[in-house]
Motif scaffolding. Structure first.
Motif, PDB file in Angstrom:
ATOM      1  N   THR A  81      14.087  -4.485 -10.236  1.00 50.65           N
ATOM      2  CA  THR A  81      12.903  -3.732  -9.838  1.00 50.65           C
ATOM      3  C   THR A  81      11.928  -4.727  -9.237  1.00 50.65           C
ATOM      4  N   ALA A  82      11.414  -4.425  -8.048  1.00 49.05           N
ATOM      5  CA  ALA A  82      10.500  -5.340  -7.366  1.00 49.05           C
ATOM      6  C   ALA A  82       9.109  -4.727  -7.281  1.00 49.05           C
ATOM      7  N   HIS A  83       8.121  -5.606  -7.210  1.00 52.79           N
ATOM      8  CA  HIS A  83       6.719  -5.194  -7.134  1.00 52.79           C
ATOM      9  C   HIS A  83       6.003  -6.056  -6.100  1.00 52.79           C
ATOM     10  N   ILE A  84       5.110  -5.449  -5.354  1.00 50.29           N
ATOM     11  CA  ILE A  84       4.184  -6.224  -4.531  1.00 50.29           C
ATOM     12  C   ILE A  84       2.932  -6.380  -5.386  1.00 50.29           C
ATOM     13  N   ASP A  85       2.700  -7.594  -5.874  1.00 49.53           N
ATOM     14  CA  ASP A  85       1.553  -7.818  -6.749  1.00 49.53           C
ATOM     15  C   ASP A  85       0.252  -7.899  -5.950  1.00 49.53           C
ATOM     16  N   THR A  86       0.234  -8.719  -4.907  1.00 46.70           N
ATOM     17  CA  THR A  86      -0.987  -8.876  -4.113  1.00 46.70           C
ATOM     18  C   THR A  86      -0.649  -9.118  -2.653  1.00 46.70           C
ATOM     19  N   ILE A  87      -1.579  -8.747  -1.819  1.00 48.59           N
ATOM     20  CA  ILE A  87      -1.560  -9.090  -0.400  1.00 48.59           C
ATOM     21  C   ILE A  87      -2.960  -9.590  -0.081  1.00 48.59           C
ATOM     22  N   MET A  88      -3.036 -10.773   0.505  1.00 49.09           N
ATOM     23  CA  MET A  88      -4.358 -11.330   0.835  1.00 49.09           C
ATOM     24  C   MET A  88      -4.288 -12.083   2.159  1.00 49.09           C
ATOM     25  N   THR A  89      -5.447 -12.292   2.732  1.00 51.34           N
ATOM     26  CA  THR A  89      -5.554 -13.055   3.975  1.00 51.34           C
ATOM     27  C   THR A  89      -6.428 -14.274   3.706  1.00 51.34           C
ATOM     28  N   ARG A  90      -5.937 -15.433   4.149  1.00 48.82           N
ATOM     29  CA  ARG A  90      -6.696 -16.684   4.049  1.00 48.82           C
ATOM     30  C   ARG A  90      -6.490 -17.473   5.323  1.00 48.82           C
ATOM     31  N   ALA A  91      -7.568 -17.928   5.891  1.00 48.08           N
ATOM     32  CA  ALA A  91      -7.526 -18.780   7.092  1.00 48.08           C
ATOM     33  C   ALA A  91      -6.652 -18.162   8.186  1.00 48.08           C
ATOM     34  N   GLY A  92      -6.712 -16.848   8.320  1.00 44.94           N
ATOM     35  CA  GLY A  92      -5.964 -16.168   9.368  1.00 44.94           C
ATOM     36  C   GLY A  92      -4.500 -15.916   9.065  1.00 44.94           C
ATOM     37  N   ASN A  93      -4.048 -16.313   7.869  1.00 47.76           N
ATOM     38  CA  ASN A  93      -2.659 -16.095   7.459  1.00 47.76           C
ATOM     39  C   ASN A  93      -2.610 -15.043   6.352  1.00 47.76           C
ATOM     40  N   ASP A  94      -1.571 -14.219   6.379  1.00 47.59           N
ATOM     41  CA  ASP A  94      -1.377 -13.230   5.323  1.00 47.59           C
ATOM     42  C   ASP A  94      -0.440 -13.800   4.260  1.00 47.59           C
ATOM     43  N   PHE A  95      -0.746 -13.519   3.016  1.00 44.36           N
ATOM     44  CA  PHE A  95       0.066 -13.942   1.875  1.00 44.36           C
ATOM     45  C   PHE A  95       0.469 -12.682   1.106  1.00 44.36           C
ATOM     46  N   ILE A  96       1.754 -12.555   0.841  1.00 43.87           N
ATOM     47  CA  ILE A  96       2.246 -11.442   0.041  1.00 43.87           C
ATOM     48  C   ILE A  96       2.970 -12.020  -1.174  1.00 43.87           C
TER      49      ILE A  96
END
Length: 149
Positions: free
Chosen positions: A106-121
């Motif tokens: 089972t998978a989860h997307i915990d967070t999505i954020m943007t920093r310095a123009g880059n997206d982090f998932i």
């Protein structure tokens, strides 16, 4: 195009079961160049208290990678795969995976954020056995580089 922030908190239930075999463990150990007898010899594994041969720690990638790929391929998420790099990967085991296990993920997307123009998932997966017991939790961070301007 930035990632769709509304995907944070989504869960992706198991789609199938994966039966771990001695042969799959051996093939994986061969592929990573690890000749440990714990991955090949049932008697060695049993002498160490395992029910059968155990899998190398990264073996769980066989289940985890297709699950992650299915998430990032969703066009509504907005992830440009050509701009993605793997930022981090962790495995936290409750016990080793062994031949005879029947696993689900089972998978989860915990967070999505943007920093310095880059997206982090940040993704988390829970791998459970046939009895529903947690075997391993994985965490991965994917970085989607921002558009160069």
């Amino acid at each position: 195009m930035p990632l769709d922030q509304s995907f944070a908190g989504r869960s992706y239930p198991p789609a199938s079961k994966y039966e771990v075999s001695r042969e799959k463990i051996r093939e994986f150990a061969d592929a990573i160049g690890d000749d440990s007898p714990f991955y090949r010899d049932p008697e060695t594994a049993r002498a160490a208290g395992h029910p059968d041969v155990i899998a190398p720690p990264t073996f769980i990638t066989i289940l985890n990678l297709p699950k992650i790929n299915g998430i990032v391929a969703d066009p509504e998420l907005g992830l440009d795969y050509s701009r993605m790099v793997h930022g981090d990967q962790r495995f936290s085991y409750e016990r080793p995976v062994h031949a005879g296990d029947v696993l689900e993920i089972t998978a989860h997307i915990d967070t999505i954020m943007t920093r310095a123009g880059n997206d982090f998932i940040n993704l988390r997966s829970e791998i459970t056995d046939a009895g529903g017991e947690l075997v391993c939790t994985t965490q991965a961070q994917l970085v989607v580089r921002g558009a160069e301007g």
